[in-house]
Enzyme design. Structure first.
Site, mmCIF file in Angstrom:
data_model
loop_
_atom_site.group_PDB
_atom_site.id
_atom_site.type_symbol
_atom_site.label_atom_id
_atom_site.label_comp_id
_atom_site.label_asym_id
_atom_site.label_seq_id
_atom_site.Cartn_x
_atom_site.Cartn_y
_atom_site.Cartn_z
ATOM 1 N N ASP A 14 36.224 37.393 51.333
ATOM 2 C CA ASP A 14 34.900 37.278 50.727
ATOM 3 C C ASP A 14 34.377 35.852 50.928
ATOM 4 O O ASP A 14 35.129 34.888 50.825
ATOM 5 C CB ASP A 14 35.032 37.598 49.224
ATOM 6 C CG ASP A 14 33.719 37.999 48.598
ATOM 7 O OD1 ASP A 14 32.834 38.482 49.319
ATOM 8 O OD2 ASP A 14 33.598 37.843 47.365
ATOM 9 N N GLY A 105 28.916 34.934 38.666
ATOM 10 C CA GLY A 105 29.253 34.420 37.336
ATOM 11 C C GLY A 105 28.526 35.224 36.261
ATOM 12 O O GLY A 105 27.784 36.158 36.570
ATOM 13 N N HIS A 133 26.194 41.508 45.664
ATOM 14 C CA HIS A 133 27.102 40.521 45.067
ATOM 15 C C HIS A 133 26.613 40.230 43.653
ATOM 16 O O HIS A 133 25.477 40.521 43.304
ATOM 17 C CB HIS A 133 27.091 39.219 45.893
ATOM 18 C CG HIS A 133 27.890 39.319 47.157
ATOM 19 N ND1 HIS A 133 29.035 38.593 47.369
ATOM 20 C CD2 HIS A 133 27.726 40.078 48.259
ATOM 21 C CE1 HIS A 133 29.535 38.883 48.558
ATOM 22 N NE2 HIS A 133 28.755 39.787 49.126
ATOM 23 N N VAL A 156 32.472 42.649 42.228
ATOM 24 C CA VAL A 156 32.703 42.267 40.827
ATOM 25 C C VAL A 156 33.950 41.393 40.804
ATOM 26 O O VAL A 156 35.022 41.849 41.195
ATOM 27 C CB VAL A 156 32.933 43.522 39.955
ATOM 28 C CG1 VAL A 156 33.278 43.121 38.526
ATOM 29 C CG2 VAL A 156 31.704 44.432 39.975
HETATM 30 P P1 13P Z 1 30.506 38.086 39.987
HETATM 31 O O1 13P Z 1 30.737 36.636 39.762
HETATM 32 O O2 13P Z 1 29.227 38.557 39.339
HETATM 33 O O3 13P Z 1 31.669 38.927 39.615
HETATM 34 O O4 13P Z 1 30.254 38.293 41.540
HETATM 35 C C1 13P Z 1 31.341 38.314 42.411
HETATM 36 C C2 13P Z 1 30.922 38.352 43.812
HETATM 37 O O5 13P Z 1 29.812 38.678 44.158
HETATM 38 C C3 13P Z 1 31.948 37.939 44.761
HETATM 39 O O6 13P Z 1 31.481 37.964 46.060
#
Ligand code: 13P
Length: 207
Positions: A14, A105, A133, A156
């Site tokens: 990611d 976040g 995301h 997530v």
């Molecule tokens: P969150 O911080 O909302 O869980 O998003 C995670 C994300 O998009 C990782 O690529």
């Protein structure tokens, strides 16, 4: 671990930050990689994402790019449908992360997603899976609308980490200073995390 699992698993890099990182992930057997050039000028984002896409294709892995920018403690830049279409064509990505109002976040105030924008992008890119995301804390009815309008993958992380930490804390408090082997200690933590993800998977799949 992915090889030992009895479910189909994608091992995904990611927010890859460089060609080097993507190259390494592919070398180590990742089946999916993302290059995130969403903070770069458009032409640079296209050039590096395209290079990563070529490497991923050779390795038989899938490649995700991002156009527009989903805030990561900085400012959001919503995705323009025309730019999304041009970016996908120029880079050859298999999946495209778009920005429609979520943020990484937890949120300070509840987000409202730009579902019309999502639908417009999906209409222009019927063959490119769209990625959302910033899934944590996003109201589930908004996520549902995004799914109905073209989103097929939802990231997530924050709320999953939160579940992990709270579960570790709960189980540590319950031990009251006594020792427990770490593998045994982790069993209920893993169960809590699995239950969290199972709830999300069921919701996303409309079950
Ligand atoms: P969150 O911080 O909302 O869980 O998003 C995670 C994300 O998009 C990782 O690529």
């Amino acid at each position: 671990m992915a090889e030992r699992c009895n479910q189909p698993i994608a091992l995904h890099l990611d927010h890859g930050e460089s060609v080097e990182q993507v190259k390494n992930a592919l070398k180590w057997g990742y089946t999916s990689v993302m290059f995130d050039g969403s903070r770069l000028p458009y032409d640079q984002n296209v050039a590096i994402t395209k290079q990563c896409a070529e490497l991923a294709k050779v390795a038989g892995a899938s490649i995700e790019g991002e156009i527009g920018h989903v805030a990561m403690g900085d400012e959001t830049a919503l995705t323009e449908p025309d730019e999304a279409e041009a970016f996908a064509a120029a880079t050859g990505v298999d999946a495209l992360a778009i920005s429609i109002g979520t943020a990484h976040g937890y949120y300070k105030s509840e987000p409202k997603l730009d579902i019309e924008r999502c639908r417009a992008i999906a209409e222009r890119l019927p063959n490119v899976p769209l990625v959302l995301h910033g899934g944590s804390g996003t109201p589930l009815d908004e996520v549902r609308k995004a799914i109905e309008n073209g989103i097929v993958k939802i990231n997530v992380a924050t709320e999953f980490q939160d579940t992990f930490l709270k579960s570790v804390n709960k189980n540590l408090v319950a031990l009251d200073g006594k020792f427990m082997p770490i593998d045994k200690f982790m069993d209920p933590v893993v169960d809590d995390c699995a239950a969290h993800i199972a709830r999300l998977i069921r919701f996303f799949a409309g079950r």
